[in-house]
Write a protein that holds these residues in place. Sequence first.
Motif, PDB file in Angstrom:
ATOM      1  N   THR A 110       0.864  -1.179   0.000  1.00  0.00           N
ATOM      2  CA  THR A 110       0.000   0.000   0.000  1.00  0.00           C
ATOM      3  C   THR A 110       0.896   1.223   0.000  1.00  0.00           C
ATOM      4  N   ALA A 111       0.359   2.342  -0.489  1.00  0.00           N
ATOM      5  CA  ALA A 111       1.252   3.481  -0.683  1.00  0.00           C
ATOM      6  C   ALA A 111       0.708   4.797  -0.155  1.00  0.00           C
ATOM      7  N   ASP A 112      -0.564   4.871   0.141  1.00  0.00           N
ATOM      8  CA  ASP A 112      -1.114   6.156   0.552  1.00  0.00           C
ATOM      9  C   ASP A 112      -2.500   5.961   1.170  1.00  0.00           C
ATOM     10  N   ASP A 144       4.190  -0.594   3.635  1.00  0.00           N
ATOM     11  CA  ASP A 144       3.477   0.680   3.720  1.00  0.00           C
ATOM     12  C   ASP A 144       4.374   1.804   3.218  1.00  0.00           C
ATOM     13  N   ASP A 145       4.226   2.118   1.932  1.00  0.00           N
ATOM     14  CA  ASP A 145       5.045   3.180   1.346  1.00  0.00           C
ATOM     15  C   ASP A 145       4.616   4.558   1.807  1.00  0.00           C
ATOM     16  N   GLY A 146       3.405   4.629   2.348  1.00  0.00           N
ATOM     17  CA  GLY A 146       2.932   5.918   2.833  1.00  0.00           C
ATOM     18  C   GLY A 146       3.541   6.246   4.191  1.00  0.00           C
ATOM     19  N   ASN A 274      11.646   3.893  -6.466  1.00  0.00           N
ATOM     20  CA  ASN A 274      11.252   2.900  -7.467  1.00  0.00           C
ATOM     21  C   ASN A 274       9.872   2.279  -7.243  1.00  0.00           C
ATOM     22  N   PHE A 275       9.000   3.046  -6.672  1.00  0.00           N
ATOM     23  CA  PHE A 275       7.585   2.691  -6.610  1.00  0.00           C
ATOM     24  C   PHE A 275       7.342   1.274  -6.091  1.00  0.00           C
ATOM     25  N   LYS A 276       6.407   0.606  -6.759  1.00  0.00           N
ATOM     26  CA  LYS A 276       5.993  -0.696  -6.238  1.00  0.00           C
ATOM     27  C   LYS A 276       7.126  -1.730  -6.318  1.00  0.00           C
ATOM     28  N   GLY A 370       1.225  -8.195 -12.309  1.00  0.00           N
ATOM     29  CA  GLY A 370       1.236  -7.241 -11.201  1.00  0.00           C
ATOM     30  C   GLY A 370       0.749  -7.778  -9.862  1.00  0.00           C
ATOM     31  N   THR A 371      -0.323  -8.536  -9.893  1.00  0.00           N
ATOM     32  CA  THR A 371      -0.913  -9.010  -8.659  1.00  0.00           C
ATOM     33  C   THR A 371      -1.543 -10.380  -8.906  1.00  0.00           C
ATOM     34  N   CYS A 372      -1.900 -11.080  -7.824  1.00  0.00           N
ATOM     35  CA  CYS A 372      -2.551 -12.403  -7.937  1.00  0.00           C
ATOM     36  C   CYS A 372      -1.647 -13.476  -8.534  1.00  0.00           C
ATOM     37  N   VAL A 456       7.764   1.591 -15.168  1.00  0.00           N
ATOM     38  CA  VAL A 456       6.676   1.650 -14.185  1.00  0.00           C
ATOM     39  C   VAL A 456       5.709   0.486 -14.376  1.00  0.00           C
ATOM     40  N   ALA A 457       5.847  -0.216 -15.506  1.00  0.00           N
ATOM     41  CA  ALA A 457       5.104  -1.473 -15.655  1.00  0.00           C
ATOM     42  C   ALA A 457       6.057  -2.583 -15.204  1.00  0.00           C
ATOM     43  N   GLU A 458       6.403  -2.553 -13.897  1.00  0.00           N
ATOM     44  CA  GLU A 458       7.433  -3.459 -13.379  1.00  0.00           C
ATOM     45  C   GLU A 458       7.047  -4.914 -13.589  1.00  0.00           C
ATOM     46  N   ARG A 500      -0.334   5.121 -17.670  1.00  0.00           N
ATOM     47  CA  ARG A 500       0.850   4.610 -16.962  1.00  0.00           C
ATOM     48  C   ARG A 500       1.346   3.333 -17.628  1.00  0.00           C
ATOM     49  N   TRP A 501       0.401   2.439 -17.960  1.00  0.00           N
ATOM     50  CA  TRP A 501       0.831   1.199 -18.604  1.00  0.00           C
ATOM     51  C   TRP A 501       1.500   1.490 -19.941  1.00  0.00           C
ATOM     52  N   SER A 502       0.904   2.418 -20.704  1.00  0.00           N
ATOM     53  CA  SER A 502       1.506   2.756 -21.998  1.00  0.00           C
ATOM     54  C   SER A 502       2.919   3.265 -21.790  1.00  0.00           C
ATOM     55  N   GLY A 634       1.812   7.397 -10.414  1.00  0.00           N
ATOM     56  CA  GLY A 634       0.421   7.863 -10.422  1.00  0.00           C
ATOM     57  C   GLY A 634      -0.546   6.833  -9.869  1.00  0.00           C
ATOM     58  N   LEU A 635      -0.555   6.748  -8.542  1.00  0.00           N
ATOM     59  CA  LEU A 635      -1.372   5.747  -7.859  1.00  0.00           C
ATOM     60  C   LEU A 635      -2.851   5.884  -8.241  1.00  0.00           C
ATOM     61  N   THR A 636      -3.496   4.740  -8.481  1.00  0.00           N
ATOM     62  CA  THR A 636      -4.929   4.767  -8.780  1.00  0.00           C
ATOM     63  C   THR A 636      -5.708   4.890  -7.465  1.00  0.00           C
TER      64      THR A 636
HETATM   65  O1  UPG Z   1       5.063   3.796  -4.962  1.00  0.00           O
HETATM   66  C1  UPG Z   1       4.220   2.907  -4.960  1.00  0.00           C
HETATM   67  C2  UPG Z   1       3.180   2.863  -5.897  1.00  0.00           C
HETATM   68  C3  UPG Z   1       2.269   1.825  -5.835  1.00  0.00           C
HETATM   69  N1  UPG Z   1       2.341   0.875  -4.877  1.00  0.00           N
HETATM   70  C4  UPG Z   1       1.329  -0.197  -4.812  1.00  0.00           C
HETATM   71  O2  UPG Z   1       1.198  -0.817  -6.065  1.00  0.00           O
HETATM   72  C5  UPG Z   1      -0.100  -1.368  -6.182  1.00  0.00           C
HETATM   73  C6  UPG Z   1      -0.690  -1.063  -7.536  1.00  0.00           C
HETATM   74  O3  UPG Z   1      -0.972   0.298  -7.647  1.00  0.00           O
HETATM   75  P1  UPG Z   1      -2.316   0.847  -8.288  1.00  0.00           P
HETATM   76  O4  UPG Z   1      -2.309   2.310  -8.215  1.00  0.00           O
HETATM   77  O5  UPG Z   1      -3.467   0.106  -7.729  1.00  0.00           O
HETATM   78  O6  UPG Z   1      -2.077   0.480  -9.775  1.00  0.00           O
HETATM   79  P2  UPG Z   1      -2.999  -0.338 -10.809  1.00  0.00           P
HETATM   80  O7  UPG Z   1      -3.016   0.423 -12.067  1.00  0.00           O
HETATM   81  O8  UPG Z   1      -4.282  -0.726 -10.276  1.00  0.00           O
HETATM   82  O9  UPG Z   1      -2.045  -1.586 -10.945  1.00  0.00           O
HETATM   83  C7  UPG Z   1      -1.802  -2.366 -12.071  1.00  0.00           C
HETATM   84  O10 UPG Z   1      -0.628  -1.963 -12.768  1.00  0.00           O
HETATM   85  C8  UPG Z   1       0.590  -1.984 -12.014  1.00  0.00           C
HETATM   86  C9  UPG Z   1       1.730  -1.705 -12.962  1.00  0.00           C
HETATM   87  O11 UPG Z   1       1.599  -0.488 -13.562  1.00  0.00           O
HETATM   88  C10 UPG Z   1       0.798  -3.345 -11.377  1.00  0.00           C
HETATM   89  O12 UPG Z   1       1.889  -3.275 -10.521  1.00  0.00           O
HETATM   90  C11 UPG Z   1      -0.436  -3.707 -10.583  1.00  0.00           C
HETATM   91  O13 UPG Z   1      -0.279  -4.951  -9.988  1.00  0.00           O
HETATM   92  C12 UPG Z   1      -1.616  -3.743 -11.514  1.00  0.00           C
HETATM   93  O14 UPG Z   1      -2.779  -4.138 -10.812  1.00  0.00           O
HETATM   94  C13 UPG Z   1      -0.928  -0.804  -5.039  1.00  0.00           C
HETATM   95  O15 UPG Z   1      -1.148  -1.801  -4.091  1.00  0.00           O
HETATM   96  C14 UPG Z   1      -0.045   0.305  -4.492  1.00  0.00           C
HETATM   97  O16 UPG Z   1      -0.216   0.479  -3.132  1.00  0.00           O
HETATM   98  C15 UPG Z   1       3.362   0.922  -3.940  1.00  0.00           C
HETATM   99  O17 UPG Z   1       3.441   0.080  -3.065  1.00  0.00           O
HETATM  100  N2  UPG Z   1       4.288   1.922  -4.009  1.00  0.00           N
END
Ligand code: UPG
Length: 816
Positions: A110-112, A144-146, A274-276, A370-372, A456-458, A500-502, A634-636
């Motif tokens: 989580t980040a914020d 907890d990045d926040g 470096n974000f997530k 990214g997840t799951c 950013v598309a790690e 962001r993905w692009s 750019g957190l969603t």
């Molecule tokens: O500096 C950061 C930024 C994000 N996150 C976490 O990364 C996750 C994904 O962020 P989110 O804003 O929800 O992005 P989405 O666009 O929903 O995420 C999609 O796209 C990301 C890549 O761009 C992948 O990492 C994600 O798994 C995928 O679901 C969240 O749990 C954030 O808390 C951090 O921990 N630190």
Amino acid sequence: METKQILPLHTLRIERTRATLNRVFLLVHSLMLLALLYYRASWFFFFLTSHSHTWTFTLTWFLLLTSELTLSFIWLLGAAYRWRPVSRTAFPERLSDDSQLPGIDVFICTADPAKEPPLDVMNTVVSAMALDYPTEKLWVYLSDDGGADITLYAMRKAFSFAMVWLPFCRKYGVRTRSPNAYFSKEIEEDDGLIRRGEFCSEREKMKFMYEAFKEQVRSANEMGLIEDYKLREKAKADHAPLIEVIGQNGLEDHDKMPHLVYVRREKRPTHPHNFKAGALNVLLRVSSSLSNGSYILVLDCDMYSNDPASAKAAMCFHLDPTLSSSLAFVQFPQMFHNISPTDIYCGQFREVFKVWWYGSDGLNGPNLSGTCFYIKREALYGTAPGLDLPKDLIQRRQWFGHSNELLRTLRSDYKCNVENALQSNGLLQEAHLLASCNYEQGTKWGKQVGFCYDSVAEDYMTGFLLHCRGWNSVYYDPPRPQFLGSTPNNLNDCLVQYKRWSSGLLEVTFSRYCPLTYGIMSGHSILHTMCISYWAFLPLYSIFALCYATVPQLGLLNGISLYPEVSDPWFALFATVFISGSFQHLFEVLHTGGSFRMWWNELRIWMIRSVSSNFFGCLDIATRFIGVKRVDFGLTSKVTVEDKVDQYAKGVFDFRGAGLILVPVVTGSILNMAALIGGVGRVIVEGNYSALMLGDGSDDSVQSSAAMWGQPNPKNRSLPAIFFLSGSCAGVQQHSDASSAVLAIFFSGETRSPLLLSSPVTARSSDKDRSSFSPPVDQLVFFSGRSTSPIAALWFLHDDESSSAAIRTSFFFVLF
Ligand SMILES: O=c1ccn([C@@H]2O[C@H](COP(=O)(O)OP(=O)(O)O[C@H]3O[C@H](CO)[C@@H](O)[C@H](O)[C@H]3O)[C@@H](O)[C@H]2O)c(=O)[nH]1
Ligand SMILES: [Mn+2]
């Protein structure tokens, strides 16, 4: 002697009929595209070499030729996804007894707390703790990045709640183990609940306790554990590391609970975080010193576990000796609990999770999403399957950094001693060191080790490099969604997320890891390289989408014909490409459980994304290259605003907050409005309806219209022709052949740009060879323009605030 039959842990079914149909389509479509390109290229070269044409004429053909070539190429890359679709079933009940299972560490990020409500995050945490897995082998880590105290506080409370919640779920076989999800729906038969008095009263009790927990988190929020906004902003970027194993002091019965660890990595404004990917790498290190689970489940903070069975299901693949040695991860689909029935923004990504991932699973496996996913720790340590890490200690330090504790865990004889890990204060100190922001300096973290930092598309980049190193992956999509997240419910968030993905994808495309070249050079299979490369080129679509949105229109006005007439046999080719492409897409939507409406939505959102998110993604990369800035994550936002949810549920486009990103779309719409009005007006003035519809205009009226509009003498205009052709020109591309048609339809219209006015074109119909090109089409495209334009315009007028800003900006663009 009797041999004991060992039942397989999972089965694989190759979808033969689908594969055959796909391959036939691929063959036929490729041949048609080749013919179409031949047509385009041969005329282009004719114009180039015959000197009787202006440069504008040749340039127009060149632009379309380039677009069609590139889009055909991208389409071909994507075709690999349809080569060998497979589907899988797992049988977790056949796994040997629990004592044989490996350890699993769950990583949640989580980040914020302002954008990711702590209560929702705790629901994810609790659902992960409740996975059906031996508790002593399950550790849950929250990054907890926040750096927010409220998150830590909520976590302690969540642990206490989990102490009662987990036994309740186990006792009654509850499958929905995110308390929020569980209490917000009616009791379900398939949840395996026992409907007896005792259960009902316990459920009530549990509900009461959950409400109490909620209240604690809520009031803590209000009491100011979330500091004022500015302070929090600062804390987000600047804080010391803090690691706490929750519930260690004075809790009995806690051996029936998985461990829960709070991790706040150090962040300093002077160090890139470096974000997530950065957060995940810290978790990798910290967890290695505590639990060192062999497998890792990665979850976004909004992605709760919807079925406790996923862990054992994933182990069916990971523990299968025929797969295990080269299997890096098992990917589950991303699914969302808040998709509205109309799904106007296509948040479910049907094509990715119902088509592409099935297809790539038949090759080397889906890409990381990214997840799951359950990933093998060893795969993230930077070697190819079966290869050992460097033996030399100095080299190991260069890879992993200087923590002796971490290096110790890499030894093959290393045994993790949980009790030790918890008792020893030294270990926690070591964990703090591992979470410090200096730790990675001069190491391979973020490059070869762990999750990659270069994009950013790690997820995309990390997965791709794993595949290139020889690792495989598996896609498992069982009937019950194993995880559920939340999808953005307004257009701005959707487009920004997609942007962001692009940007992230293009960061890979334009690096030395460009999937096409890097994949082939590293000896990765061609078909799978094609699949991965397809993503890398996808954002570039925007350039060609914009091309189709302007070039044919300018061509029209200038009397440059770009397509064959209805009576020309080549017309049939263009039309067939368009129709077959559209049908294939429609068929696939229906086949994967979608509806006609979904098909339409996909076309629409594809069109919008192409010229907005993808376009701005390209701009992002361009600015990065000239050194202006780094792409931001750019957190969603996951906060639910009633009003937005309402609009989304009704299937109404929500434009609030979307300003600049919509400019290209709005501009296109406005042009189309103008085109529609202009086109209809012109038809009325000319009164030449039959020519429009039948493609057989009487010369007289055409002549007069030509005179009136100062255009070359047009012959044989045809509405149907243009209607199809404007589409089929774009229809060479990928799945959304049809959508490109719609795109062309959407955008084509009369544009009076300075370029146009300064370059009058001379396409003389007297030229025998070009009689079939003799001019064009102008009003036809306008007219076919555009049933969609008024609808589009209505969207934009729907919301006054943001759209008016967007429209004003667009006018600016149109005028200058
Ligand atoms: O500096 C950061 C930024 C994000 N996150 C976490 O990364 C996750 C994904 O962020 P989110 O804003 O929800 O992005 P989405 O666009 O929903 O995420 C999609 O796209 C990301 C890549 O761009 C992948 O990492 C994600 O798994 C995928 O679901 C969240 O749990 C954030 O808390 C951090 O921990 N630190
Ligand atoms: Mn998300």
